[in-house]
Design a protein around this motif. Structure first.
Motif, short mmCIF file in Angstrom:
data_model
loop_
_atom_site.label_atom_id
_atom_site.label_comp_id
_atom_site.label_asym_id
_atom_site.label_seq_id
_atom_site.Cartn_x
_atom_site.Cartn_y
_atom_site.Cartn_z
N HIS A 15 0.74 -1.15 0.02
CA HIS A 15 0.07 0.05 0.27
C HIS A 15 0.87 1.26 -0.11
O HIS A 15 0.53 2.31 -0.66
CB HIS A 15 -0.83 0.00 1.01
N LYS A 20 -0.83 4.29 -1.54
CA LYS A 20 -2.01 4.49 -0.96
C LYS A 20 -2.17 4.44 0.82
O LYS A 20 -3.25 4.56 1.18
CB LYS A 20 -2.81 3.02 -1.12
N ALA A 21 -0.91 4.69 1.11
CA ALA A 21 -0.72 4.40 2.63
C ALA A 21 0.64 5.20 2.79
O ALA A 21 1.61 5.47 2.16
CB ALA A 21 -0.60 2.94 3.07
N THR A 77 -6.76 8.79 4.84
CA THR A 77 -5.40 8.17 4.52
C THR A 77 -5.14 6.94 5.10
O THR A 77 -5.34 7.00 6.38
CB THR A 77 -4.43 9.14 4.49
N GLU A 78 -4.64 5.94 4.70
CA GLU A 78 -4.26 5.01 5.39
C GLU A 78 -2.90 5.00 6.09
O GLU A 78 -2.21 5.44 5.54
CB GLU A 78 -4.08 3.40 4.41
#
Length: 117
Positions: A15, A20-21, A77-78
């Motif tokens: 991720h 994405k993280a 947000t991760e």
């Protein structure tokens, strides 16, 4: 108490690399001699609330991503927390209490995540 969950090191790394993280390395300085995690936001455990607290306007702090470009972190947000194993869930909960809604701690901690790098 905020609800956070574990995430595997493989998921956290994948991720993060995909943008994405954000990995938050909240290991104390005295144990960071083990090495670093590329692209991680490094913060002392005691500084987590101050460094990740939303601004007075309600926006969230800017954290450097792996490509060294600044980006604003959104509430969803991760965030994958790495710390001393026994402290990671507590630190993840602190972050979630600040208003972030997608917070996890990395199962297996630094060693597990580092083995993915």
């Amino acid at each position: 108490m905020a609800v956070v969950s574990a995430i595997s090191a493989e998921e956290a790394w994948d991720h993060s690399r995909a943008g994405k993280a954000v990995v938050v390395d909240a290991r104390p300085q005295v144990v960071r001699h083990q090495g670093s995690l590329p692209g991680a936001f490094v913060v002392e455990p005691s500084e987590v609330p101050a460094r990740l607290r939303p601004t007075p306007t309600g926006s969230f702090p800017v954290i450097k991503d792996p490509s060294a470009k600044a980006r604003e972190i959104r509430r969803d947000t991760e965030i994958a927390v790495v710390s001393v194993r026994s402290e990671a869930p507590r630190i993840a909960e602190q972050i979630a209490k600040l208003g972030y809604t997608n917070v996890h701690y990395v199962d297996g901690g630094y060693r597990a995540l580092r083995s993915r790098v």
